[in-house]
Write a protein that holds these residues in place. Sequence first.
Motif, PDB file in Angstrom:
ATOM      1  N   ALA A   1     -83.828 128.463 -40.943  1.00  0.00           N
ATOM      2  CA  ALA A   1     -83.537 129.239 -39.729  1.00  0.00           C
ATOM      3  C   ALA A   1     -82.947 128.337 -38.648  1.00  0.00           C
ATOM      4  CB  ALA A   1     -84.808 129.908 -39.208  1.00  0.00           C
ATOM      5  N   SER A   2     -83.504 127.142 -38.501  1.00  0.00           N
ATOM      6  CA  SER A   2     -82.968 126.189 -37.528  1.00  0.00           C
ATOM      7  C   SER A   2     -81.550 125.784 -37.902  1.00  0.00           C
ATOM      8  CB  SER A   2     -83.862 124.940 -37.469  1.00  0.00           C
ATOM      9  OG  SER A   2     -85.154 125.271 -37.022  1.00  0.00           O
ATOM     10  N   GLY A   3     -81.322 125.552 -39.196  1.00  0.00           N
ATOM     11  CA  GLY A   3     -79.984 125.196 -39.651  1.00  0.00           C
ATOM     12  C   GLY A   3     -78.970 126.280 -39.358  1.00  0.00           C
ATOM     13  N   ALA A   4     -79.359 127.534 -39.600  1.00  0.00           N
ATOM     14  CA  ALA A   4     -78.450 128.658 -39.354  1.00  0.00           C
ATOM     15  C   ALA A   4     -78.121 128.782 -37.862  1.00  0.00           C
ATOM     16  CB  ALA A   4     -79.078 129.955 -39.859  1.00  0.00           C
ATOM     17  N   LEU A   5     -79.120 128.573 -37.010  1.00  0.00           N
ATOM     18  CA  LEU A   5     -78.887 128.639 -35.565  1.00  0.00           C
ATOM     19  C   LEU A   5     -77.929 127.538 -35.111  1.00  0.00           C
ATOM     20  CD1 LEU A   5     -82.485 129.437 -34.261  1.00  0.00           C
ATOM     21  CD2 LEU A   5     -80.475 130.930 -34.134  1.00  0.00           C
ATOM     22  N   ILE A   6     -78.081 126.343 -35.684  1.00  0.00           N
ATOM     23  CA  ILE A   6     -77.184 125.249 -35.312  1.00  0.00           C
ATOM     24  C   ILE A   6     -75.762 125.547 -35.758  1.00  0.00           C
ATOM     25  CG2 ILE A   6     -76.623 122.820 -35.726  1.00  0.00           C
ATOM     26  CD1 ILE A   6     -79.596 122.222 -35.750  1.00  0.00           C
ATOM     27  N   VAL A   7     -75.600 126.125 -36.943  1.00  0.00           N
ATOM     28  CA  VAL A   7     -74.255 126.493 -37.406  1.00  0.00           C
ATOM     29  C   VAL A   7     -73.606 127.459 -36.423  1.00  0.00           C
ATOM     30  CG1 VAL A   7     -72.958 127.750 -39.172  1.00  0.00           C
ATOM     31  CG2 VAL A   7     -74.665 126.068 -39.854  1.00  0.00           C
ATOM     32  N   LEU A   8     -74.338 128.474 -36.007  1.00  0.00           N
ATOM     33  CA  LEU A   8     -73.806 129.439 -35.044  1.00  0.00           C
ATOM     34  C   LEU A   8     -73.464 128.758 -33.720  1.00  0.00           C
ATOM     35  CD1 LEU A   8     -76.185 132.487 -35.665  1.00  0.00           C
ATOM     36  CD2 LEU A   8     -73.803 132.245 -36.397  1.00  0.00           C
ATOM     37  N   ALA A   9     -74.323 127.835 -33.287  1.00  0.00           N
ATOM     38  CA  ALA A   9     -74.073 127.120 -32.033  1.00  0.00           C
ATOM     39  C   ALA A   9     -72.801 126.282 -32.124  1.00  0.00           C
ATOM     40  CB  ALA A   9     -75.269 126.235 -31.695  1.00  0.00           C
ATOM     41  N   VAL A  10     -72.625 125.578 -33.233  1.00  0.00           N
ATOM     42  CA  VAL A  10     -71.427 124.746 -33.420  1.00  0.00           C
ATOM     43  C   VAL A  10     -70.173 125.607 -33.457  1.00  0.00           C
ATOM     44  CG1 VAL A  10     -70.220 123.220 -35.028  1.00  0.00           C
ATOM     45  CG2 VAL A  10     -72.642 122.851 -34.539  1.00  0.00           C
TER      46      VAL A  10
END
Length: 231
Positions: A184-193
């Motif tokens: 979930a953290s990884g997915a949020l970072i992808v969206l942020a980037v």
Amino acid sequence: MTRTEVPPATDRYIRWQAYALIAGGVLFAVGNGLHPLEHSEAAEQASTWAAAHLTFTVGAVLLAVGLGVVTSGWTGADHRASTTDRRVSEGVGSGATAPPPTRGAIAKVATAAGVLLYLGLTLAIPIGAYHEIYVAPQLSHHEQHRIEDAALPVTGPLAAAFLLGALLIAVCALLAPRPRMGRASGALIVLAVLAMAGAEGLPGAQGLWVIPGTIVMGLVLAAAGVRALRD
């Protein structure tokens, strides 16, 4: 199940890194939240202009200090993280364990991510903030653009290092989730980037995309620090 003993000095160092990650993530999020949506003469005169840049710059440096708390889950540099990572949620009571942290490709990706993100946090963001606080308000927008264009061979790669480092952290979390940084953290970072990298071509002011992206990034990393303290 036997728990690996961590030397007290090492444990204290890890905890201080976690505190730095939490404080840095919160300050990074708050500072970016204070930033105006657009870069304009009016924005540069706003009461929150300098405060925003100083706050998220301090946050960025603290994030760099605590970054090892995140990457050690894949590189195995933190024995306490390694012990926690071997547990699987469904096997806590049964003694079942997962394989130790990946030592191959994922570890190399995590190491590269840490280096790139460190460069972005300690160089790209402070350099940009200094320009925005002390240089930009003294110049016309035409002069600002000339300086920015001249500095692009330096600032461009540093900004790219920040985004690429964050994306590689997300890849590690998605492919090899850890208690401190899960899918979930990884997915949020992808969206942020994606929001930060594509803001210029997206509708509306760039701040509508960049600011939420940076806030998410800061809070995700702060949450990883909180989880590290609970190990």
